[in-house]
Design a protein around this motif. Sequence first.
Motif, PDB file in Angstrom:
ATOM      1  N   ASP A  19       0.817  -1.201   0.000  1.00  0.00           N
ATOM      2  CA  ASP A  19       0.000   0.000   0.000  1.00  0.00           C
ATOM      3  C   ASP A  19       0.861   1.266   0.000  1.00  0.00           C
ATOM      4  OD1 ASP A  19      -2.356  -1.426  -0.018  1.00  0.00           O
ATOM      5  OD2 ASP A  19      -2.454  -1.568   2.153  1.00  0.00           O
ATOM      6  N   VAL A  20       2.152   1.142   0.263  1.00  0.00           N
ATOM      7  CA  VAL A  20       3.024   2.301   0.170  1.00  0.00           C
ATOM      8  C   VAL A  20       3.476   2.442  -1.279  1.00  0.00           C
ATOM      9  CG1 VAL A  20       3.796   2.003   2.533  1.00  0.00           C
ATOM     10  CG2 VAL A  20       5.125   0.985   0.698  1.00  0.00           C
ATOM     11  N   MET A  21       3.798   3.653  -1.690  1.00  0.00           N
ATOM     12  CA  MET A  21       4.161   3.925  -3.089  1.00  0.00           C
ATOM     13  C   MET A  21       5.669   4.029  -3.214  1.00  0.00           C
ATOM     14  SD  MET A  21       1.217   3.799  -4.370  1.00  0.00           S
ATOM     15  CE  MET A  21       1.548   4.351  -6.039  1.00  0.00           C
ATOM     16  N   GLY A  22       6.343   2.907  -3.238  1.00  0.00           N
ATOM     17  CA  GLY A  22       7.785   2.882  -3.360  1.00  0.00           C
ATOM     18  C   GLY A  22       8.289   1.475  -3.123  1.00  0.00           C
ATOM     19  N   THR A  23       9.597   1.291  -3.163  1.00  0.00           N
ATOM     20  CA  THR A  23      10.167  -0.025  -2.883  1.00  0.00           C
ATOM     21  C   THR A  23       9.977  -0.368  -1.412  1.00  0.00           C
ATOM     22  OG1 THR A  23      11.796   0.066  -4.662  1.00  0.00           O
ATOM     23  CG2 THR A  23      12.341  -1.304  -2.773  1.00  0.00           C
ATOM     24  N   VAL A  24       9.612  -1.602  -1.168  1.00  0.00           N
ATOM     25  CA  VAL A  24       9.466  -2.109   0.202  1.00  0.00           C
ATOM     26  C   VAL A  24      10.593  -3.088   0.456  1.00  0.00           C
ATOM     27  CG1 VAL A  24       8.034  -3.438   1.772  1.00  0.00           C
ATOM     28  CG2 VAL A  24       6.976  -1.775   0.236  1.00  0.00           C
ATOM     29  N   LEU A  25      11.324  -2.901   1.536  1.00  0.00           N
ATOM     30  CA  LEU A  25      12.436  -3.770   1.884  1.00  0.00           C
ATOM     31  C   LEU A  25      12.151  -4.384   3.253  1.00  0.00           C
ATOM     32  CD1 LEU A  25      16.143  -2.898   1.175  1.00  0.00           C
ATOM     33  CD2 LEU A  25      15.463  -4.432   3.001  1.00  0.00           C
ATOM     34  N   MET A  26      11.793  -5.670   3.248  1.00  0.00           N
ATOM     35  CA  MET A  26      11.490  -6.388   4.485  1.00  0.00           C
ATOM     36  C   MET A  26      12.761  -7.014   5.042  1.00  0.00           C
ATOM     37  SD  MET A  26       8.269  -6.166   5.240  1.00  0.00           S
ATOM     38  CE  MET A  26       6.636  -5.891   4.531  1.00  0.00           C
ATOM     39  N   VAL A  27      13.018  -6.821   6.325  1.00  0.00           N
ATOM     40  CA  VAL A  27      14.215  -7.337   6.975  1.00  0.00           C
ATOM     41  C   VAL A  27      13.806  -8.415   7.978  1.00  0.00           C
ATOM     42  CG1 VAL A  27      16.228  -6.779   8.391  1.00  0.00           C
ATOM     43  CG2 VAL A  27      15.360  -5.114   6.723  1.00  0.00           C
ATOM     44  N   ASP A  28      14.382  -9.610   7.821  1.00  0.00           N
ATOM     45  CA  ASP A  28      14.206 -10.703   8.776  1.00  0.00           C
ATOM     46  C   ASP A  28      15.560 -10.991   9.421  1.00  0.00           C
ATOM     47  OD1 ASP A  28      11.569 -10.919   7.905  1.00  0.00           O
ATOM     48  OD2 ASP A  28      12.057 -12.457   6.412  1.00  0.00           O
ATOM     49  N   PHE A 139      11.289  -2.104   6.511  1.00  0.00           N
ATOM     50  CA  PHE A 139      10.476  -2.648   7.595  1.00  0.00           C
ATOM     51  C   PHE A 139      11.228  -3.764   8.301  1.00  0.00           C
ATOM     52  CE2 PHE A 139       7.360  -0.923   4.670  1.00  0.00           C
ATOM     53  CZ  PHE A 139       6.381  -0.387   5.494  1.00  0.00           C
ATOM     54  N   LEU A 140      11.131  -3.830   9.611  1.00  0.00           N
ATOM     55  CA  LEU A 140      11.591  -4.992  10.363  1.00  0.00           C
ATOM     56  C   LEU A 140      10.401  -5.943  10.452  1.00  0.00           C
ATOM     57  CD1 LEU A 140      13.770  -6.448  11.963  1.00  0.00           C
ATOM     58  CD2 LEU A 140      12.969  -5.255  14.018  1.00  0.00           C
ATOM     59  N   ARG A 141      10.507  -7.076   9.747  1.00  0.00           N
ATOM     60  CA  ARG A 141       9.372  -7.991   9.653  1.00  0.00           C
ATOM     61  C   ARG A 141       9.418  -9.090  10.715  1.00  0.00           C
ATOM     62  NH1 ARG A 141       8.276 -10.858   3.965  1.00  0.00           N
ATOM     63  NH2 ARG A 141      10.382 -11.643   4.408  1.00  0.00           N
ATOM     64  N   ARG A 142      10.554  -9.785  10.791  1.00  0.00           N
ATOM     65  CA  ARG A 142      10.642 -10.893  11.744  1.00  0.00           C
ATOM     66  C   ARG A 142      11.973 -10.834  12.474  1.00  0.00           C
ATOM     67  NH1 ARG A 142       8.816 -13.750   7.015  1.00  0.00           N
ATOM     68  NH2 ARG A 142       6.577 -14.128   7.104  1.00  0.00           N
ATOM     69  N   ASP A 143      11.886 -11.030  13.781  1.00  0.00           N
ATOM     70  CA  ASP A 143      13.073 -11.068  14.625  1.00  0.00           C
ATOM     71  C   ASP A 143      12.728 -11.935  15.823  1.00  0.00           C
ATOM     72  OD1 ASP A 143      15.330 -10.702  16.119  1.00  0.00           O
ATOM     73  OD2 ASP A 143      14.955  -8.595  16.585  1.00  0.00           O
ATOM     74  N   LEU A 144      12.897 -13.242  15.672  1.00  0.00           N
ATOM     75  CA  LEU A 144      12.493 -14.183  16.706  1.00  0.00           C
ATOM     76  C   LEU A 144      13.171 -13.888  18.032  1.00  0.00           C
ATOM     77  CD1 LEU A 144      10.892 -16.865  17.234  1.00  0.00           C
ATOM     78  CD2 LEU A 144      13.050 -18.048  16.823  1.00  0.00           C
ATOM     79  N   GLU A 145      14.479 -13.652  17.996  1.00  0.00           N
ATOM     80  CA  GLU A 145      15.224 -13.437  19.237  1.00  0.00           C
ATOM     81  C   GLU A 145      14.940 -12.064  19.838  1.00  0.00           C
ATOM     82  OE1 GLU A 145      19.353 -14.385  18.922  1.00  0.00           O
ATOM     83  OE2 GLU A 145      18.970 -16.235  17.814  1.00  0.00           O
ATOM     84  N   GLY A 146      14.398 -11.164  19.049  1.00  0.00           N
ATOM     85  CA  GLY A 146      14.013  -9.864  19.574  1.00  0.00           C
ATOM     86  C   GLY A 146      12.537  -9.765  19.900  1.00  0.00           C
ATOM     87  N   GLY A 147      11.792 -10.846  19.681  1.00  0.00           N
ATOM     88  CA  GLY A 147      10.374 -10.860  20.008  1.00  0.00           C
ATOM     89  C   GLY A 147       9.481 -10.205  18.971  1.00  0.00           C
ATOM     90  N   GLN A 148       9.982  -9.969  17.758  1.00  0.00           N
ATOM     91  CA  GLN A 148       9.201  -9.306  16.714  1.00  0.00           C
ATOM     92  C   GLN A 148       8.632 -10.354  15.761  1.00  0.00           C
ATOM     93  OE1 GLN A 148       8.061  -6.337  15.954  1.00  0.00           O
ATOM     94  NE2 GLN A 148       7.342  -6.858  13.915  1.00  0.00           N
ATOM     95  N   LEU A 149       7.320 -10.669  15.908  1.00  0.00           N
ATOM     96  CA  LEU A 149       6.673 -11.640  15.045  1.00  0.00           C
ATOM     97  C   LEU A 149       5.328 -11.141  14.542  1.00  0.00           C
ATOM     98  CD1 LEU A 149       7.349 -15.022  16.897  1.00  0.00           C
ATOM     99  CD2 LEU A 149       8.548 -14.079  14.936  1.00  0.00           C
ATOM    100  N   GLY A 150       4.901  -9.988  14.960  1.00  0.00           N
ATOM    101  CA  GLY A 150       3.606  -9.474  14.558  1.00  0.00           C
ATOM    102  C   GLY A 150       3.678  -8.750  13.232  1.00  0.00           C
ATOM    103  N   ALA A 151       2.873  -7.698  13.100  1.00  0.00           N
ATOM    104  CA  ALA A 151       2.872  -6.919  11.869  1.00  0.00           C
ATOM    105  C   ALA A 151       4.238  -6.273  11.661  1.00  0.00           C
ATOM    106  CB  ALA A 151       1.790  -5.841  11.938  1.00  0.00           C
TER     107      ALA A 151
END
Length: 419
Positions: A19-28, A139-151
């Motif tokens: 939905d954003v107008m540009g390149t999306v870079l997801m970081v896991d 975007f920070l998408r997934r970080d199991l050891e940091g507790g980031q698993l949601g949106a």
Amino acid sequence: MARLVLLGWLLASGARAHDVMGTVLMVDLGHERVHLEVQLPVDELRLALGAPSEAGVQALPAPPAQLAEYVLAHVGLSTPAGAPFTLHARPGELVLHDARNWLHIEVDALPPHGASPRDFVLETDVIDHRVPSHRVFVFLRRDLEGGQLGAPRIHATLHYQSTRTRVRSQGNVARGFWTALQLGAEHIAEGSDHLLFLLGLLLPAALSSTGWRWGARRPAREAGLQVVRIVTAFTLGHSLTLLLATLGLARLPETPVETAIAASVLLCALHALVPLFPRREAWVALGFGLVHGLGFASALEGLGVDGTTLALTVLGFNLGVELLQIVIVLLTLPWIYVLQGTRLGTPLRVGGALLTGLVALAWIGERAFALQTPITYWFDRAFAHAWLGLLALALLGSLSAIRAARTRPRALPASSCCP
């Protein structure tokens, strides 16, 4: 700042990153490496590469493999001291969203020896090296050891005047284990098909069988041991395939796996009506546990599980599944056992089996043949308030136990003898 707030609100509301107008870079972030998913708008990618427009703005400007090399030339990771990461890219899928094509490029980044994959500098001028108005949203998408698993969480917005950002995350293996445990518990709490399978096996677990009929209630100790055998067998089954699937050794397409899970629920519902496999419930639970484990594996996909965290993550996830299963058994089985000793036992078993079978049939139609029915809709609404059903079960069980205690014959006092 307003842009970042807006993006965060969109993601929290369930909006897709496209939905954003540009390149999306997801970081896991993983334990040993970083995974990037670069989502490029094809129309602006064509502008950046100076591709002719005769083929249309949505057509790829070059072969996917060549575009993967383009991304490697314009995306870089390095340690804070400047040592570069080793990057490998592979073309992903072409996604159509809002009448716009997006090319996904997958990138794996390995840090230099001794460097942490949890603290690095990300630099990219993808597209905006030729299109100054272009933006790259990190975007920070997934970080199991940091507790980031949601949106996915917005980290930075880059443009041609600002092409670098530092990514740092505090985390450790212990926190990753706890996150995996929570994920396992949540997966069972939200996995209505897994819970209905377990319920279908528990409904007749305390009953003896005579031919094709369910008979009297078993003694409490015998019934308890039967339930332990069933739950243990189910645990062994799904633990094995979950581990194999996480290692990439046992994978099946999602549709047959989900359909087989629904079929297992239907079979258990039929067994609750008529003894199909009496005294072999544990073996059936083991066999279908293998199938359910493949379904559990989907919850661990893309979590950055690698290297030494693999065993702990699978163990934590399994432990979360088992803890919630045990809680559910302890909250439901005593009341089912009490009610099976009353006139309500048969209606409870038959009614529960019929409802379970009906929902399982709806799932099979939906998952195997894309047949939409209102049954799954109403079941999902009811499942969201499952605690009310548990409360009603506990109330009926308590009243039945009280009534049984009042009507139970009392032992007469021993008569005294006169000398």
